[in-house]
Design an enzyme around this catalytic site. Structure first.
Site, PDB file in Angstrom:
ATOM      1  N   ASP A  38       0.851  -1.184   0.000  1.00 46.52           N
ATOM      2  CA  ASP A  38       0.000   0.000   0.000  1.00 46.52           C
ATOM      3  C   ASP A  38       0.887   1.234   0.000  1.00 46.52           C
ATOM      4  O   ASP A  38       1.784   1.361   0.824  1.00 46.52           O
ATOM      5  CB  ASP A  38      -0.937   0.022   1.206  1.00 46.52           C
ATOM      6  CG  ASP A  38      -2.124   0.939   0.973  1.00 46.52           C
ATOM      7  OD1 ASP A  38      -1.954   2.169   1.107  1.00 46.52           O
ATOM      8  OD2 ASP A  38      -3.219   0.445   0.644  1.00 46.52           O
ATOM      9  N   TYR A 167     -10.681   6.518 -15.821  1.00 47.48           N
ATOM     10  CA  TYR A 167     -10.857   5.273 -15.067  1.00 47.48           C
ATOM     11  C   TYR A 167     -11.423   4.169 -15.957  1.00 47.48           C
ATOM     12  O   TYR A 167     -10.937   3.034 -15.960  1.00 47.48           O
ATOM     13  CB  TYR A 167     -11.799   5.561 -13.893  1.00 47.48           C
ATOM     14  CG  TYR A 167     -12.104   4.393 -12.993  1.00 47.48           C
ATOM     15  CD1 TYR A 167     -11.165   3.913 -12.089  1.00 47.48           C
ATOM     16  CD2 TYR A 167     -13.360   3.802 -13.018  1.00 47.48           C
ATOM     17  CE1 TYR A 167     -11.465   2.868 -11.234  1.00 47.48           C
ATOM     18  CE2 TYR A 167     -13.676   2.762 -12.163  1.00 47.48           C
ATOM     19  CZ  TYR A 167     -12.726   2.301 -11.287  1.00 47.48           C
ATOM     20  OH  TYR A 167     -13.029   1.254 -10.434  1.00 47.48           O
ATOM     21  N   GLY A 168     -12.438   4.513 -16.748  1.00 51.71           N
ATOM     22  CA  GLY A 168     -13.060   3.519 -17.620  1.00 51.71           C
ATOM     23  C   GLY A 168     -12.095   2.991 -18.662  1.00 51.71           C
ATOM     24  O   GLY A 168     -12.071   1.791 -18.958  1.00 51.71           O
ATOM     25  N   LYS A 171      -9.679   0.661 -16.940  1.00 50.35           N
ATOM     26  CA  LYS A 171     -10.309  -0.580 -16.475  1.00 50.35           C
ATOM     27  C   LYS A 171     -10.679  -1.506 -17.631  1.00 50.35           C
ATOM     28  O   LYS A 171     -10.690  -2.730 -17.472  1.00 50.35           O
ATOM     29  CB  LYS A 171     -11.545  -0.253 -15.625  1.00 50.35           C
ATOM     30  CG  LYS A 171     -11.196   0.274 -14.231  1.00 50.35           C
ATOM     31  CD  LYS A 171     -10.241  -0.662 -13.503  1.00 50.35           C
ATOM     32  CE  LYS A 171     -10.124  -0.372 -12.033  1.00 50.35           C
ATOM     33  NZ  LYS A 171      -9.102  -1.233 -11.376  1.00 50.35           N
ATOM     34  N   ALA A 199     -18.489  -2.833  -4.486  1.00 52.43           N
ATOM     35  CA  ALA A 199     -18.315  -2.903  -3.040  1.00 52.43           C
ATOM     36  C   ALA A 199     -18.209  -1.510  -2.453  1.00 52.43           C
ATOM     37  O   ALA A 199     -17.775  -0.561  -3.117  1.00 52.43           O
ATOM     38  CB  ALA A 199     -17.057  -3.710  -2.692  1.00 52.43           C
ATOM     39  N   ALA A 200     -18.591  -1.393  -1.193  1.00 55.59           N
ATOM     40  CA  ALA A 200     -18.487  -0.128  -0.471  1.00 55.59           C
ATOM     41  C   ALA A 200     -17.062   0.025   0.053  1.00 55.59           C
ATOM     42  O   ALA A 200     -16.652  -0.669   0.983  1.00 55.59           O
ATOM     43  CB  ALA A 200     -19.479  -0.108   0.688  1.00 55.59           C
ATOM     44  N   ARG A 202     -13.559   3.186   0.082  1.00 52.12           N
ATOM     45  CA  ARG A 202     -13.324   4.629  -0.056  1.00 52.12           C
ATOM     46  C   ARG A 202     -13.314   5.048  -1.532  1.00 52.12           C
ATOM     47  O   ARG A 202     -13.500   6.213  -1.850  1.00 52.12           O
ATOM     48  CB  ARG A 202     -12.022   5.044   0.629  1.00 52.12           C
ATOM     49  CG  ARG A 202     -10.741   4.563  -0.041  1.00 52.12           C
ATOM     50  CD  ARG A 202      -9.528   5.176   0.641  1.00 52.12           C
ATOM     51  NE  ARG A 202      -8.301   4.827  -0.062  1.00 52.12           N
ATOM     52  CZ  ARG A 202      -7.141   5.444   0.136  1.00 52.12           C
ATOM     53  NH1 ARG A 202      -7.048   6.429   1.000  1.00 52.12           N
ATOM     54  NH2 ARG A 202      -6.062   5.074  -0.533  1.00 52.12           N
TER      55      ARG A 202
END
Length: 304
Positions: A38, A167-168, A171, A199-200, A202
């Site tokens: 990370d 982002y798209g 991805k 998913a939830a 950040r």
């Protein structure tokens, strides 16, 4: 047979929070030794970084469970740092069996308002980061004749979403990377798959409705991720996962249509309904199948 990861070594990027953290914890519970990567940056990657405090916290969680893990603060968009991370993993554990490319950032804006530096930054982390990490482990996995690699895509890339051009694009690109690597890795039992999670975390806390955030937990996605990096995993699969719901996603192509004669834009327009008849759609295992289908259709058309 119960899926376990005893004796396996896994690197999970972006594992200090969210999905990556849950992936890592569950791998550890099932016997894997972990490298918790990370960078320690903010969600947009503009602040923080070069710190593995979040990774160290996950390492402590794993050790409390009786597992083995080390922390690493490499920036996945820096190939030298990523290469050093893999060397650290091999020095500590002797091998690398699993790579989960999970690290990511968001810098959402419409393309008209987006700075190209923000476009590049997102592509560097999601696409180049996945490529760098994969390249860094590839030779080791070939030597072992064993490897499991997981990309992380998104519905935004697969199907589109307003305000996420950077982002798209990234991805969708990682799914293309999977397509290539699944073929290249086959002879050395390197299986490459892609997860499309909901998913939830950040990353999604302000792009999903609150009711949906409450319904989708990372813990409901991770079982799919772990299946895709298990010993008997498939390869070249895109798995949708979220809220306890799973799907499989793939590209398909309609049956090729030979138009022949004088080709004009009007010719294509006149036949477009036939060309886009999705009832004829089939998947392709590789590019050669599409090329072969085109040539076969053309040859039949010329003989008619």
């Amino acid at each position: 047979m119960t899926i376990r990861f005893d004796g396996r070594v896994a690197i999970v990027t972006g594992a200090g929070n969210g999905l990556g953290r849950v992936h890592a914890l569950e791998l550890a519970k099932l016997g894997a030794r972990l490298v918790i990567n990370d960078f320690g940056g903010s969600r947009d990657g503009k602040s923080g970084g070069s710190s593995s405090e979040a990774a160290l916290a996950v390492v402590e969680e794993i050790k409390a469970l009786g597992g083995a893990a080390i922390a690493n603060g490499a920036n996945v968009a820096d190939f030298e740092q990523v290469s050093a991370m893999v060397e650290q993993a091999k020095a500590e554990f002797g091998r690398v069996d699993i790579l989960i490319n999970n690290a990511g950032i968001l810098r959402d804006k419409t393309l008209s308002k987006m700075d190209m530096a923000d476009f590049r930054a997102v592509v560097d982390v999601h696409l180049m980061g996945s490529a760098y990490c994969t390249k860094a482990v590839w030779d080791t996995m070939r030597e072992q004749n064993y490897g499991r690699i997981l990309m992380t895509t998104s519905a935004a890339g697969l199907f589109g979403n307003f305000g996420q051009a950077n982002y798209g694009a990234a991805k969708m690109a990682v799914a293309g990377l999977m397509n290539m690597l699944a073929i290249e890795g086959k002879k050395n039992d390197i299986r490459v798959n892609t997860l499309a999670p909901i998913a939830a975390t950040r990353m999604t806390e302000d792009v999903m409705p609150e009711a949906l955030l409450k319904a989708v937990r990372p813990e409901q996605v991770t079982p799919g991720a772990l299946y895709l990096v298990s010993e008997d995993a498939p390869s070249k699969v895109i798995l949708g996962a979220g809220a306890g719901v799973f799907s499989s996603v793939r590209l398909v192509e309609t049956a090729p249509v030979y138009l022949g004669g004088e080709l004009t834009p009007d010719t294509v327009a006149a036949h477009f309904a036939q060309i886009s008849d999705w009832s004829t759609a089939v998947p392709r295992d590789d590019a050669n199948q599409q090329v072969a289908a085109f040539f076969e259709t053309a040859m039949k058309g010329l003989k008619a």
